[in-house]
Design an enzyme around this catalytic site. Structure first.
Site, PDB file in Angstrom:
ATOM      1  N   LYS A 109       0.867  -1.437  -0.062  1.00 56.20           N
ATOM      2  CA  LYS A 109       0.008   0.015  -0.023  1.00 56.20           C
ATOM      3  C   LYS A 109       0.852   1.135   0.008  1.00 56.20           C
ATOM      4  O   LYS A 109       0.664   2.119  -0.781  1.00 56.20           O
ATOM      5  CB  LYS A 109      -0.840   0.044   1.343  1.00 56.20           C
ATOM      6  CG  LYS A 109      -2.060   1.099   1.143  1.00 56.20           C
ATOM      7  CD  LYS A 109      -3.104   0.665   2.394  1.00 56.20           C
ATOM      8  CE  LYS A 109      -2.646   0.741   3.673  1.00 56.20           C
ATOM      9  NZ  LYS A 109      -2.112  -0.593   4.266  1.00 56.20           N
ATOM     10  N   LYS A 114      -1.169  10.418   6.613  1.00 51.47           N
ATOM     11  CA  LYS A 114      -1.281   9.085   7.219  1.00 51.47           C
ATOM     12  C   LYS A 114      -2.118   9.302   8.608  1.00 51.47           C
ATOM     13  O   LYS A 114      -1.329   9.920   9.644  1.00 51.47           O
ATOM     14  CB  LYS A 114       0.154   8.386   7.500  1.00 51.47           C
ATOM     15  CG  LYS A 114       0.291   7.359   8.076  1.00 51.47           C
ATOM     16  CD  LYS A 114      -0.257   5.969   7.044  1.00 51.47           C
ATOM     17  CE  LYS A 114      -0.019   4.693   7.819  1.00 51.47           C
ATOM     18  NZ  LYS A 114      -0.285   3.674   7.007  1.00 51.47           N
TER      19      LYS A 114
END
Length: 242
Positions: free
Chosen positions: A15, A37
């Site tokens: 990912k 993130k």
């Protein structure tokens, strides 16, 4: 597509490297890019996280974390064990929306799969995507077992009326077996969405200059690349019966 949410069908499937490839391709196309993130787990304060890795590989992107927890666990569990505040979906949505006012593209990289919990109330990346009204890109492994997990993820997105942007294979092996080659045809069918790329295995180890040069060749034009899905299927996929 000012915000693109990137999730996986599980952990350790490529990912972060896919996120870096999308960022590098968008940068090469002249876009300004930010990477968010929401929750970084399993990393000490002095260690590099996923957003740092995207920056190293892709180049000049704005990288931001909302929270970091030392245990390599789901964000809700890691937050509880550390005694630190959890990240909540509205925190993710607010941060991404702010970054979108300053960048052409914001990539929100989740932790693990779509329904991994951020907090004790059960908030997930899917909830953040709903608040943002953002499409979701699914990163899937290439081999045996990927069809079930990919279809379950796609069904959950549809049930929540979220847009599935497409599927990218996170790590395409140099010597694919029969199941892997068949999955080139079967993945888009079970997902009900286009296959938008295949990132070769081991590309995270490339020198950054090489990574940035090659990244557009791994992704379809919708992700600012030059990858040809039909050509890849003919070259790498299994011959069909009948």
């Amino acid at each position: 597509m000012p915000v693109l949410v990137i999730t996986g069908t599980g952990t350790e499937i490529g990912k972060t490297v896919v996120t870096a490839a999308v960022a590098a391709s968008a940068l090469a196309a002249g876009r300004s890019v930010a990477v968010l993130k929401p929750a970084q787990t399993g990393v000490r304060p002095d260690e590099r996280g996923d957003a740092d890795e995207v920056t190293r590989l892709a180049g000049p992107v704005t990288a931001r974390e909302l929270a970091r927890y030392p245990d390599p666990l789901a964000p809700a569990t890691a937050a509880r064990r550390s005694g630190l505040p959890p990240v909540r979906p509205h925190d993710v949505a607010e941060a991404a929306a702010k970054l979108a006012t300053e960048h052409d593209l914001v990539l929100v990289e989740g932790a693990g799969g779509l329904l991994v919990r951020f907090d004790a109330e059960g908030g997930t990346l899917a909830d953040a995507a709903a608040l943002l009204g953002a499409p979701v890109l699914v990163v899937a492994p290439a081999g045996l077992g990927t069809l079930n997990a990919t279809e379950l993820t796609a069904r959950e997105l549809r049930a929540r009326e979220l847009e599935l942007a497409g599927v990218v294979i996170g790590s395409w092996p140099t010597a694919p077996d029969l199941a892997t080659r068949c999955n080139v045809t079967d993945l888009p069918e079970v997902a009900g969405a286009e296959l938008l790329g295949a990132v070769p295995q081991g590309t995270g180890g490339l020198p950054p200059r090489d990574f940035r040069t090659r990244a557009p060749g791994w992704l379809a034009p919708r992700l600012w690349g030059t990858w040809d899905a039909e050509g890849f299927r003919r070259r790498e996929g299994a011959a069909q019966d009948g």
